[in-house]
Motif scaffolding. Structure first.
Motif, PDB file in Angstrom:
ATOM      1  N   ASP A 191      -1.833   1.517   6.979  1.00 61.84           N
ATOM      2  CA  ASP A 191      -1.743   2.356   5.781  1.00 61.84           C
ATOM      3  C   ASP A 191      -1.622   3.790   6.283  1.00 61.84           C
TER       4      ASP A 191
ATOM      5  N   TYR B 297       3.546   2.383   4.461  1.00 62.24           N
ATOM      6  CA  TYR B 297       3.007   1.307   5.302  1.00 62.24           C
ATOM      7  C   TYR B 297       3.945   0.974   6.461  1.00 62.24           C
TER       8      TYR B 297
ATOM      9  N   THR C  94      -4.490  -3.864   3.025  1.00 65.21           N
ATOM     10  CA  THR C  94      -5.026  -2.650   3.653  1.00 65.21           C
ATOM     11  C   THR C  94      -6.338  -2.206   3.030  1.00 65.21           C
TER      12      THR C  94
END
Length: 98
Positions: free
Chosen positions: A46, A10, A88
């Motif tokens: 992501d 991330y 996400t």
């Protein structure tokens, strides 16, 4: 723009924009006088799913509070990644490189 977190999974970037900066659009002086506004939010990417989400307002404030609580618990990267995964899951915007 400030990179807050960057792991193998991330990335989190904080954006803050001063809305008082000139836009090229005229504003009535009586409306513009005394106004000092900023807009802020977080972009969460992501990397494996190649999706990102931009959050602002109440959701961004909730995110910030959660991060602060997480930091106070001395998290490792897996803990932070698990927290980010909760956001996400909402990501719909594909990451596109130019």
């Amino acid at each position: 723009m400030q990179m807050l977190y960057n792991s193998e999974n991330y990335a989190v970037v904080h954006f803050e924009v001063d809305v008082n900066e000139p836009t090229g659009f005229p504003m009535r002086p009586d409306v513009a006088e005394g106004i000092s506004l900023t807009r802020a939010g977080y972009e969460i990417v992501d990397k494996h799913a190649r999706r990102e989400i931009f959050i602002e307002g109440a959701l961004a404030e909730h995110f910030k509070e959660g991060v602060q609580a997480l930091i106070s618990a001395s998290p490792n990267d897996d803990d932070v990644d698990e927290y980010l995964a909760g956001y996400t899951v909402l990501a719909q915007q594909p990451v596109v490189l130019h």
